[in-house]
Scaffold this motif. Structure first.
Motif, PDB file in Angstrom:
ATOM      1  N   ALA A   1       0.841  -1.101   0.073  1.00 44.59           N
ATOM      2  CA  ALA A   1       0.077  -0.198  -0.148  1.00 44.59           C
ATOM      3  C   ALA A   1       0.965   1.392   0.023  1.00 44.59           C
ATOM      4  O   ALA A   1       1.998   1.194   0.737  1.00 44.59           O
ATOM      5  CB  ALA A   1      -0.973   0.041   1.385  1.00 44.59           C
ATOM      6  N   LEU A   2       0.334   2.350  -0.727  1.00 43.74           N
ATOM      7  CA  LEU A   2       1.119   3.598  -0.758  1.00 43.74           C
ATOM      8  C   LEU A   2       1.024   4.318   0.754  1.00 43.74           C
ATOM      9  O   LEU A   2       0.066   4.129   1.507  1.00 43.74           O
ATOM     10  CB  LEU A   2       0.390   4.518  -1.633  1.00 43.74           C
ATOM     11  N   VAL A   3       2.055   4.613   1.269  1.00 44.14           N
ATOM     12  CA  VAL A   3       1.993   5.208   2.675  1.00 44.14           C
ATOM     13  C   VAL A   3       2.577   6.537   2.525  1.00 44.14           C
ATOM     14  O   VAL A   3       3.660   6.907   1.921  1.00 44.14           O
ATOM     15  CB  VAL A   3       2.798   4.570   3.811  1.00 44.14           C
ATOM     16  N   ILE A   4       1.744   7.782   2.986  1.00 49.72           N
ATOM     17  CA  ILE A   4       2.574   9.122   2.830  1.00 49.72           C
ATOM     18  C   ILE A   4       2.280   9.867   4.192  1.00 49.72           C
ATOM     19  O   ILE A   4       1.277   9.835   4.615  1.00 49.72           O
ATOM     20  CB  ILE A   4       1.625   9.852   1.504  1.00 49.72           C
ATOM     21  N   THR A   5       3.450  10.163   4.468  1.00 48.83           N
ATOM     22  CA  THR A   5       3.548  10.872   5.724  1.00 48.83           C
ATOM     23  C   THR A   5       3.959  12.388   5.625  1.00 48.83           C
ATOM     24  O   THR A   5       5.183  12.688   4.891  1.00 48.83           O
ATOM     25  CB  THR A   5       4.692  10.342   6.891  1.00 48.83           C
ATOM     26  N   VAL A   6       3.407  13.310   6.011  1.00 48.06           N
ATOM     27  CA  VAL A   6       3.721  14.581   5.766  1.00 48.06           C
ATOM     28  C   VAL A   6       4.022  15.646   6.968  1.00 48.06           C
ATOM     29  O   VAL A   6       3.136  15.286   8.009  1.00 48.06           O
ATOM     30  CB  VAL A   6       2.588  15.515   4.977  1.00 48.06           C
ATOM     31  N   THR A   7       5.043  16.142   7.250  1.00 49.96           N
ATOM     32  CA  THR A   7       5.263  17.027   8.443  1.00 49.96           C
ATOM     33  C   THR A   7       5.154  18.207   7.919  1.00 49.96           C
ATOM     34  O   THR A   7       5.426  18.886   6.946  1.00 49.96           O
ATOM     35  CB  THR A   7       7.057  16.772   8.871  1.00 49.96           C
ATOM     36  N   ALA A   8       4.426  19.117   8.536  1.00 52.63           N
ATOM     37  CA  ALA A   8       4.059  20.362   8.251  1.00 52.63           C
ATOM     38  C   ALA A   8       4.777  21.477   9.351  1.00 52.63           C
ATOM     39  O   ALA A   8       4.439  21.048  10.500  1.00 52.63           O
ATOM     40  CB  ALA A   8       2.769  20.712   8.149  1.00 52.63           C
ATOM     41  N   ILE A   9       5.243  22.388   8.893  1.00 53.55           N
ATOM     42  CA  ILE A   9       5.653  23.669   9.834  1.00 53.55           C
ATOM     43  C   ILE A   9       5.366  25.016   9.740  1.00 53.55           C
ATOM     44  O   ILE A   9       5.185  25.306   8.454  1.00 53.55           O
ATOM     45  CB  ILE A   9       7.513  23.534   9.784  1.00 53.55           C
ATOM     46  N   GLY A  10       4.829  25.361  10.750  1.00 55.37           N
ATOM     47  CA  GLY A  10       4.400  26.891  10.655  1.00 55.37           C
ATOM     48  C   GLY A  10       4.817  27.877  11.810  1.00 55.37           C
ATOM     49  O   GLY A  10       5.922  27.344  12.519  1.00 55.37           O
ATOM     50  N   GLN A  11       4.400  28.705  11.887  1.00 58.48           N
ATOM     51  CA  GLN A  11       4.739  29.883  13.042  1.00 58.48           C
ATOM     52  C   GLN A  11       3.590  30.462  13.560  1.00 58.48           C
ATOM     53  O   GLN A  11       2.711  30.950  12.837  1.00 58.48           O
ATOM     54  CB  GLN A  11       5.953  30.747  12.536  1.00 58.48           C
ATOM     55  N   VAL A  12       3.801  30.828  14.795  1.00 54.84           N
ATOM     56  CA  VAL A  12       2.511  31.559  15.483  1.00 54.84           C
ATOM     57  C   VAL A  12       3.190  32.601  16.224  1.00 54.84           C
ATOM     58  O   VAL A  12       4.270  32.326  17.093  1.00 54.84           O
ATOM     59  CB  VAL A  12       1.717  30.629  16.041  1.00 54.84           C
ATOM     60  N   GLU A  13       2.566  33.732  16.552  1.00 54.46           N
ATOM     61  CA  GLU A  13       3.137  34.737  17.559  1.00 54.46           C
ATOM     62  C   GLU A  13       3.024  34.302  19.001  1.00 54.46           C
ATOM     63  O   GLU A  13       2.426  33.471  19.353  1.00 54.46           O
ATOM     64  CB  GLU A  13       2.143  36.079  17.590  1.00 54.46           C
ATOM     65  N   GLU A  14       4.407  34.529  19.843  1.00 56.95           N
ATOM     66  CA  GLU A  14       4.372  34.372  20.951  1.00 56.95           C
ATOM     67  C   GLU A  14       3.317  34.894  21.585  1.00 56.95           C
ATOM     68  O   GLU A  14       2.626  36.089  21.371  1.00 56.95           O
ATOM     69  CB  GLU A  14       5.819  35.070  21.543  1.00 56.95           C
ATOM     70  N   GLY A  15       2.792  34.058  22.754  1.00 53.69           N
ATOM     71  CA  GLY A  15       1.774  34.725  23.506  1.00 53.69           C
ATOM     72  C   GLY A  15       0.276  34.108  23.149  1.00 53.69           C
ATOM     73  O   GLY A  15      -0.720  34.038  23.733  1.00 53.69           O
ATOM     74  N   VAL A  16       0.394  33.558  21.717  1.00 57.12           N
ATOM     75  CA  VAL A  16      -0.861  32.840  21.442  1.00 57.12           C
ATOM     76  C   VAL A  16      -0.974  31.730  21.730  1.00 57.12           C
ATOM     77  O   VAL A  16      -0.107  30.921  21.593  1.00 57.12           O
ATOM     78  CB  VAL A  16      -0.864  32.964  19.563  1.00 57.12           C
TER      79      VAL A  16
END
Lengths: 331, 331
Positions: free
Chosen positions: A129-144
């Motif tokens: 079977a096809l297996v797909i793993t995605v890692t996603a990276i973002g950013q958010v303001e300190e304090g949120v």
């Protein structure tokens, strides 16, 4: 399958969106610069052929779109701005090169929408079977902090859009397959399953709200996600059956309130956000949403911890709502 | 398999090493603070049962160790300090709960060694083979660039330790299985395959060197890794056959220089680092290494681009060294 090095050359983006990227694909690891005043946000999700999708329900392009979208949705639920992604994929021999290319194109379409850059990954061969793993990276303001644990009694429970559509679309796909002919409303539901939209703007709206808020994305159905908020916050949540928002296409295709509620509560992958906000802040939150063109639907209330995390109220009836267990109201 | 939520509770660390971690396992995504003056370094790698390992060659604990170690090795090759990891795992029904726990324990042992925190992941069921994908995150000082493209003619090529041991250990395992009885030297080779040590300290030593340097970790054999450096830098590399360092256990078990070289060149997963450094900086690099207790072995020289990326020199014979293609010297 092509030579691994050829393949990497092929998926390596010719340009990138994020100026903070120092080293993308082509070395041992990716390197990027973080933004002052922002925190890093990171998540990972796997989709397996035969478990999370089949070629009967999603095209290769849509498999790629979804593999990234489910991760972008997690970033959205933290109020983050998406920035980068990495893809690890195990490809069985039965998959054609062109299908794999379409899958990557699907990811890139979602990535371009959010100005995300593909910065790394791994390609291996799979047996079955096809297996797909995605890692996603973002950013958010300190304090949120839009964490699950921040609901308190008296808060209003809201969702950012109609729910249940994806599950209804999946039911149609499982019945007929994706190459069947669907009427207009059915096609809309099918598409909402196949190409769900992560609610990044709604997440950013929540991140900009000064009020205390908890937030979750709806990947496993409203019952399950509301339960996570309630358990993490040590409260209970009461949802109003008649406040759950449905898409007009769902109203059109599915007759009967109870079946629609079952799709919303037990189904999943709507990728709307569900959250709670302190009551006094709700009206200004609504106003800001309106200005930003984002719909917010109040659907219930946070109460003191009780013997169940989530209850559903329909007229005068109140019943516990189990994760994945909503059938119909006992009359 | 246990309920997914129970499982997450179980793998969720009770405490963490990194004070910059804001939100670990238990929300939609992990959140952490980056360090001023440092860049983010991130990589991902997948291991599949039956492709990259079997239960005959690695215990569940060792599968876990290796899944994280291969990623730590990539961070090391960028000169980075490891900080966080995320684990996405697809588990077939035939795997016992206890085996899965041992696998996570193996990862945690490697993680504790480098003060890394498990901050997220995904657990799904697989039909057939176990698939484990680890995302590793580290940080490195701004200005450090140990990229593959930085070799130049005249540079010295070095490795950070003996090579070929892992491939020799794998051959023993494939012959006899991991429950067989091995003599002392054989056991050492087997262990070097099963529990390779990522060279984080050596990577940090390189990061601290002011000289121009290129660096790669040896996951696919010296021939392949040297070729990557040469191609990325548009140079050629000539390796000295008699300078390739072997572990005493390899000398003991494998008689014949050519077979040992074949293990070093074609085999892989030694997780030593291979790099190049400008000639004038080499002696002070060696001194610093010595002070840090790190062995550095010069094994060749960078030359102008040629018709092949890598050559091997043995006495007066010079031959092209193909990726994975070293057999023996034509006499």
């Amino acid at each position: 399958m092509k030579d691994e090095f050829e393949f990497i050359d092929q998926i390596k983006p010719a340009s990138h969106h994020q100026p903070s990227l120092v080293m993308g694909i082509g070395d041992d690891a990716a390197v990027y610069t973080s933004t002052q005043g922002m925190r890093e946000v990171v998540c990972v999700d796997t989709m397996i052929e035969g478990v999370h999708f089949t070629k009967e329900t999603l095209s290769p392009n849509q498999i790629g779109r979804k593999a990234l979208a489910i991760n972008v949705s997690d970033l959205a639920a933290m109020g983050a701005v998406p920035r980068f992604y990495l893809v690890s994929i195990a490809i069985p021999a039965v998959w054609e090169d062109e299908e794999v290319n379409d899958l990557y194109k699907g990811m890139q379409e979602v990535a371009d929408r959010w100005k995300m850059d593909l910065i790394g990954g791994d390609t291996v061969s799979a047996k079955e079977a096809l297996v797909i793993t995605v890692t996603a990276i973002g950013q958010v303001e300190e304090g949120v902090s839009l964490y699950r644990s921040q609901a308190a009694p008296g808060d209003i429970v809201f969702v950012t859009g109609p729910v249940g559509s994806s599950a209804a679309g999946l039911e149609l796909l499982l019945e007929k397959g994706r190459h069947a002919s669907f009427n207009k409303s059915e096609s809309e539901l099918v598409l909402m399953h196949q190409q769900p939209e992560p609610q990044v703007e709604a997440g950013r709206l929540c991140a900009g709200t000064q009020a205390r808020m908890s937030l979750n994305d709806i990947s496993d159905g409203v019952a399950s996600e509301a339960s996570e908020l309630a358990v993490a916050s040590e409260v209970s949540i009461t949802l109003q059956a008649d406040k759950i928002p449905f898409h007009p296409a769902l109203d059109e295709v599915v007759k009967g309130q109870e079946k629609k509620l079952a799709f919303a509560f037990n189904g999943g992958e709507d990728f709307q956000l569900i959250g709670t906000i302190e009551k006094t802040a709700f009206s200004s939150f609504l106003e800001n949403a309106l200005r930003a063109g984002i719909q917010i639907y109040p659907i219930g209330e946070v109460k003191e911890k009780a013997e169940h995390p989530v209850f559903i109220k329909d007229k005068d009836l109140i019943e516990p709502l189990q994760k994945g267990g909503f059938n119909h109201f006992k009359k």
